[in-house]
Every structure is written in C-alpha cells, then in structure tokens.
Scaffold this active site. Structure first.
Site, PDB file in Angstrom:
ATOM      1  N   ASP A  13      56.725  -0.881  43.614  1.00 25.69           N
ATOM      2  CA  ASP A  13      56.780   0.145  43.874  1.00 25.69           C
ATOM      3  C   ASP A  13      58.114   1.566  43.481  1.00 25.69           C
ATOM      4  OD1 ASP A  13      55.770   2.680  45.083  1.00 25.69           O
ATOM      5  OD2 ASP A  13      56.784   2.366  46.444  1.00 25.69           O
ATOM      6  N   SER A  14      58.235   2.578  43.450  1.00 23.14           N
ATOM      7  CA  SER A  14      59.272   3.263  42.641  1.00 23.14           C
ATOM      8  C   SER A  14      60.845   3.280  43.830  1.00 23.14           C
ATOM      9  CB  SER A  14      58.232   4.894  42.616  1.00 23.14           C
ATOM     10  OG  SER A  14      58.090   4.871  43.927  1.00 23.14           O
ATOM     11  N   CYS A  77      52.205   0.528  44.976  1.00 23.79           N
ATOM     12  CA  CYS A  77      52.184   1.640  44.376  1.00 23.79           C
ATOM     13  C   CYS A  77      51.096   2.275  44.176  1.00 23.79           C
ATOM     14  CB  CYS A  77      53.120   2.138  44.060  1.00 23.79           C
ATOM     15  SG  CYS A  77      53.290   4.061  43.178  1.00 23.79           S
ATOM     16  N   THR A  79      50.393   5.467  42.556  1.00 21.07           N
ATOM     17  CA  THR A  79      50.880   6.305  41.442  1.00 21.07           C
ATOM     18  C   THR A  79      50.641   5.551  40.096  1.00 21.07           C
ATOM     19  OG1 THR A  79      52.212   7.570  42.793  1.00 21.07           O
ATOM     20  CG2 THR A  79      51.649   8.202  40.110  1.00 21.07           C
ATOM     21  N   CYS A 191      49.235   6.889  48.746  1.00 17.88           N
ATOM     22  CA  CYS A 191      50.292   6.879  48.540  1.00 17.88           C
ATOM     23  C   CYS A 191      50.974   6.057  49.299  1.00 17.88           C
ATOM     24  CB  CYS A 191      50.867   8.328  48.811  1.00 17.88           C
ATOM     25  SG  CYS A 191      53.098   8.009  48.010  1.00 17.88           S
ATOM     26  N   HIS A 193      53.954   5.358  50.616  1.00 16.84           N
ATOM     27  CA  HIS A 193      54.829   5.697  51.394  1.00 16.84           C
ATOM     28  C   HIS A 193      54.546   6.214  52.752  1.00 16.84           C
ATOM     29  CE1 HIS A 193      57.998   5.765  47.730  1.00 16.84           C
ATOM     30  NE2 HIS A 193      58.308   5.597  48.778  1.00 16.84           N
TER      31      HIS A 193
HETATM   32  N1  DGL Z   1      54.515   4.926  46.418  1.00 14.90           N
HETATM   33  C1  DGL Z   1      54.081   5.540  45.338  1.00 14.90           C
HETATM   34  C2  DGL Z   1      53.117   5.807  45.217  1.00 14.90           C
HETATM   35  O1  DGL Z   1      52.393   5.112  45.834  1.00 14.90           O
HETATM   36  C3  DGL Z   1      55.247   6.847  44.479  1.00 14.90           C
HETATM   37  C4  DGL Z   1      55.446   7.469  45.029  1.00 14.90           C
HETATM   38  C5  DGL Z   1      56.917   8.348  43.896  1.00 14.90           C
HETATM   39  O2  DGL Z   1      57.168   7.441  43.554  1.00 14.90           O
HETATM   40  O3  DGL Z   1      56.702   9.582  44.010  1.00 14.90           O
HETATM   41  O4  DGL Z   1      52.240   6.766  44.904  1.00 14.90           O
END
Ligand code: DGL
Length: 264
Positions: A13-14, A77, A79, A191, A193
C-alpha cells in the site's frame, strides 16, 4: 513457482491502509509469514495521476518480488488496484490479489438503493468503479466522494495522534450533502485506510452500514494458498517503508503482528 514454508505473503500500500486487509488475513492464516510494504515515498497515491500510478506500482512491485520472493502479492490499496492491477498481473509471474470497491455486497445490502463510495480522489473517478456499478448496482444511485483528508486522518491515528469524530465527520459530510445523499444507507469504504476509522465513522454517521473488501480478500488469499506449506507457528511480520516513516509505530503495529520495521 517454488513455495517454501517461509515464502511470505507480500502486502503493498502507499501507507498503513493495507493493515485493514492484513488484519482479517492474519485471522484466517495466523502462521503465514508477512512482509508489508508501505510506499510512503509515493504517498498519497490518491492525489497522483493515473500515469504515475500505472508506472510506479508495477516497477516497485517487480523489485519487491525479486527481493522478498513472496508466494503471493496483495495490492492492499484501491487506488493502485483500480488503476494498475492488470499491468501488475501481466508484469509479474505470481498470483496477485487486488482490492477493489465492495460495490456488489453494498448493492445486496442497501434498502434505499442509495450507496456511497468513499475512496481517494483517484479511485472514485476510475472507469473500474463505473463498471462495478453497472454490473452489480444498476438499480442504485451511487454517490462518490474522494477524501484525501480521511486518508491523512487514518495515517495520523495509526501514528498515535488523537483523531476526533468531528474531523472524520467533516471529511465525509459532503457525500451526504449530494442529491439524495440523506437517504444513503450503505457506504463502501473504497480505500483501505478507511476501515482503520470505522469506529469514528460509525459514531459520526449512525444508521449507515460501512463495508469494505478486507474479509473477502482474506478468504481469497486463504483459498489461493490452501495447498501451500506454512510454518508451524506464527512469526513476527516485517514492515518495510520506502522512505523514513513519520513516527515509530511499533506498539500499534504489534497489534497487526508486525514486529520489525525496515527501510527499503
Ligand atoms: N490506501 C490507499 C487506497 O486504498 C491509498 C491512500 C493514498 O495513498 O491516497 O486507495
């Protein structure tokens, strides 16, 4: 592909979002060796262009696969998955599990037929989301909201900052201000997060059911690895950052089975 008991599951992930996928996976596969990579040098993905994600993610994952020789990679993630899953799959010679918005279960659950998709700005504009909506929720109104603030709040929470329900409410409220938004009954946490803020979201918006793909992804990983050897006991997972992390997260990370933090 050769799989030894030590071959890890690689989560990517980021930032810390993928921990919301790791948690249900560990519940099903407690002994699986874990390497979790947070590309914090590229954070936040949600504000990057499609072209940037489509070139960065497959290249980085290629390096990581060479380095850690995982049995399977999980793009934890939304994205990265909605933009780059196909590129990654064609570039890598191992099973790759992606994370895409849980629109199908949301449509099965919604009574009002008004569904929210809460993701990053990049995710909510993806054709991948249009396709899921057309295939599984054609009789629903889908309200999309991209919230970079909510991603930052999840990072802050896991770094040990106090995150208020009011801040979470303010970040998500515009979704309910959209046309018909007052009737929205199911929100997709698109997302990884955002499940980390489930308690705050539930308190801020009582009456809304929030769903995410984590448990389904965990079942998929368990299925794909069902015939593979695993160690007889759990071991400490390793978290790898691509840049210096903001704060030592070790006490929080221990809850997710991470016992060691490294830089790439
Ligand atoms: N956790 C990520 C997602 O599921 C991306 C969050 C980010 O870096 O903007 O999209």
């Amino acid at each position: 592909m050769f799989v030894s008991p030590e071959s890890p599951l690689l989560f990517f992930d980021s930032g810390v979002g993928g921990l919301s996928v790791l948690e249900p996976t560990r519940a099903l596969l407690p002994n699986a060796p874990i390497v979790y990579v947070a590309d914090n040098a590229g954070y936040p993905y949600g504000r990057r262009s499609e072209a940037e994600i489509a070139s960065r993610v497959p290249a980085l994952l290629g390096r990581l696969v060479e380095r850690f020789r995982p049995r399977l990679a999980v793009i934890a993630c939304n994205t990265a998955s909605t933009i780059a899953l196909d590129h990654v799959r064609s570039a890598l010679d191992l099973p790759v599990v992606g994370t895409v918005p849980a629109i199908k279960p949301a449509a099965e659950m919604s009574k009002t037929r008004i569904i929210g998709v809460l993701g990053t700005e990049a995710t909510v504009r993806q054709p991948y989301v249009d396709n899921l909506a057309a295939e599984f929720a054609s009789d629903c109104t889908i309200i999309r909201h991209g919230s970079p603030e909510l991603v930052d709040l999840a990072e802050a929470k896991l770094a040990g900052d106090a995150v208020s329900v009011d801040a979470v409410r303010a970040a998500v409220e515009p979704m309910f201000g959209a046309e018909q938004g007052d009737r929205l009954d199911v929100g997709v946490l698109a997302c990884t997060h955002f499940p980390l803020l489930r308690d705050e979201l539930t308190e801020a918006f009582p009456g809304v059911t929030w769903i995410d793909g984590g448990p389904g992804i965990a079942r998929r990983i368990a299925w794909l690895t069902r015939e593979q050897p695993s160690p007889a006991a759990p071991s400490d997972g390793v978290m790898v950052f691509t840049a210096e992390p903001r704060a030592p997260l070790l006490s929080t990370l221990a809850r997710y089975g991470i016992g060691e933090v490294r830089s790439l």
